[in-house]
Design an enzyme around this catalytic site. Structure first.
Site, PDB file in Angstrom:
ATOM      1  N   ARG A  67       0.854  -1.204   0.088  1.00 38.14           N
ATOM      2  CA  ARG A  67       0.043  -0.100  -0.063  1.00 38.14           C
ATOM      3  C   ARG A  67       1.008   1.375   0.120  1.00 38.14           C
ATOM      4  O   ARG A  67       0.664   2.195  -0.659  1.00 38.14           O
ATOM      5  CB  ARG A  67      -0.998   0.088   1.262  1.00 38.14           C
ATOM      6  N   ILE A  94      -8.368   2.892   1.068  1.00 39.42           N
ATOM      7  CA  ILE A  94      -7.947   3.635   2.331  1.00 39.42           C
ATOM      8  C   ILE A  94      -6.294   4.031   2.072  1.00 39.42           C
ATOM      9  O   ILE A  94      -5.743   3.356   1.668  1.00 39.42           O
ATOM     10  CB  ILE A  94      -8.113   2.914   3.558  1.00 39.42           C
ATOM     11  N   HIS A 111     -18.638  11.775   2.555  1.00 37.28           N
ATOM     12  CA  HIS A 111     -19.127  10.592   2.963  1.00 37.28           C
ATOM     13  C   HIS A 111     -20.787  10.854   3.133  1.00 37.28           C
ATOM     14  O   HIS A 111     -21.040  11.910   3.443  1.00 37.28           O
ATOM     15  CB  HIS A 111     -18.519  10.310   4.302  1.00 37.28           C
ATOM     16  N   ASP A 147     -13.629   7.584   7.240  1.00 37.50           N
ATOM     17  CA  ASP A 147     -14.694   8.513   7.319  1.00 37.50           C
ATOM     18  C   ASP A 147     -14.597   9.235   8.765  1.00 37.50           C
ATOM     19  O   ASP A 147     -15.471   9.446   9.593  1.00 37.50           O
ATOM     20  CB  ASP A 147     -15.821   7.602   7.241  1.00 37.50           C
ATOM     21  N   ALA A 175     -27.646  16.012  -2.448  1.00 36.91           N
ATOM     22  CA  ALA A 175     -27.082  16.960  -1.450  1.00 36.91           C
ATOM     23  C   ALA A 175     -25.581  16.935  -1.586  1.00 36.91           C
ATOM     24  O   ALA A 175     -24.899  18.295  -1.244  1.00 36.91           O
ATOM     25  CB  ALA A 175     -27.738  16.547  -0.016  1.00 36.91           C
TER      26      ALA A 175
HETATM   27  C1  GAR Z   1     -20.873   8.976  -2.995  1.00 35.79           C
HETATM   28  O1  GAR Z   1     -22.128   8.847  -2.464  1.00 35.79           O
HETATM   29  C2  GAR Z   1     -19.639   9.254  -1.793  1.00 35.79           C
HETATM   30  O2  GAR Z   1     -20.570   9.997  -0.952  1.00 35.79           O
HETATM   31  C3  GAR Z   1     -19.696   7.696  -1.717  1.00 35.79           C
HETATM   32  O3  GAR Z   1     -19.309   7.072  -2.803  1.00 35.79           O
HETATM   33  C4  GAR Z   1     -20.123   7.827  -3.740  1.00 35.79           C
HETATM   34  C5  GAR Z   1     -19.425   7.993  -4.840  1.00 35.79           C
HETATM   35  O4  GAR Z   1     -20.368   8.530  -5.879  1.00 35.79           O
HETATM   36  N1  GAR Z   1     -18.328   7.728  -0.609  1.00 35.79           N
HETATM   37  C6  GAR Z   1     -18.123   7.045   0.169  1.00 35.79           C
HETATM   38  O5  GAR Z   1     -18.979   6.236   0.514  1.00 35.79           O
HETATM   39  C7  GAR Z   1     -16.722   7.117   0.701  1.00 35.79           C
HETATM   40  N2  GAR Z   1     -16.704   6.631   2.124  1.00 35.79           N
HETATM   41  P1  GAR Z   1     -19.753   9.462  -7.253  1.00 35.79           P
HETATM   42  O6  GAR Z   1     -18.707   8.501  -7.823  1.00 35.79           O
HETATM   43  O7  GAR Z   1     -20.713   9.554  -8.221  1.00 35.79           O
HETATM   44  O8  GAR Z   1     -18.958  10.865  -6.940  1.00 35.79           O
END
Ligand code: GAR
Length: 217
Positions: A67, A94, A111, A147, A175
């Site tokens: 990593r 991560i 998040h 997170d 949102a």
């Molecule tokens: C979003 O809902 C973001 O908040 C979530 O992944 C999605 C990505 O959507 N992130 C997490 O869960 C991080 N822990 P996107 O690729 O359409 O922006």
């Protein structure tokens, strides 16, 4: 004034990346996206970057045994591009402690929950199972724990009768597309400070007064 040079790290669809791209092209927006990095090849987010004329790279975690070496490759790409702020937008890896320390207070994430509730995956399923009346999203500075970190912007949405995880995710995602550009603007305007692990925002206008009830009556 010079615009803040931003990199966006993605793993997939990139709808938050798109919201940031759309914000950055607005006249006078104080940030520009100079680099997009995906740890997965062939994802929709890379197309979005390409369409917007933003340099995009795939740095695949699978190509690295350790990593730390993956993190170092990302760090090298960011440094080479003169990046000042890194936005994680659906980046599903991560990052290690050394990377997070190096980019401390210059690394933000979105998040899909009202932190500190529902960290990790399957946030909407867990919000529904818990029966919360509101959920939402959080833009925060990244700390080594997942997170976790000082909260910059949150947006709340109601949970409605008949919601399933998909409907709720769609409401939260809308949102997110408002919250992330707002957080980026506040940071790029130099108005965000971390004091004792809490965020202070200079000259922030509060949300409209009053309380939000769900249900209404
Ligand atoms: C979003 O809902 C973001 O908040 C979530 O992944 C999605 C990505 O959507 N992130 C997490 O869960 C991080 N822990 P996107 O690729 O359409 O922006």
């Amino acid at each position: 004034m010079a615009r803040l040079k931003v990199a966006v790290l993605i793993s997939g669809r990139g709808s938050n990346l798109q919201a940031l791209i759309d914000a950055c092209v607005r006249p006078g927006f104080p940030a520009e996206i100079s680099l997009v990095i995906s740890n997965v090849a062939g994802v929709k987010g890379l197309e979005r970057a390409q369409r917007a004329g933003i340099p995009a790279r795939v740095i695949a975690h699978r190509d690295f045994a350790e990593r730390a070496d993956f993190d170092a490759a990302i760090d090298a790409a960011l440094s080479k591009a003169g990046i000042e702020l890194v936005c994680l937008a659906g980046f599903m890896r991560i990052l290690g402690e050394a990377f997070v320390a190096r980019w401390r207070d210059r690394l933000v994430n979105i998040h899909p929950s009202l932190m500190p509730a529902f960290k990790g995956l399957q946030t909407h399923e867990r919000a529904l199972a818990a029966g919360v009346r509101f959920t939402g999203c959080t833009v925060h500075f990244v700390r080594p724990a997942m997170d976790d970190g000082p909260i910059i912007v949150q947006a709340a949405v109601p949970v409605l009768p008949g919601d399933d995880a998909e409907r709720l995710a769609a409401r939260v995602l809308e949102a997110e597309h408002e919250a992330y550009p707002l957080a980026l603007r506040l940071i790029a305007e130099g108005r965000v400070r971390v004091v004792a692990e809490r965020v202070e925002i200079a000259g922030a206008s509060e949300a409209p007064p009053g309380r939000m009830l769900n249900p209404q009556r």
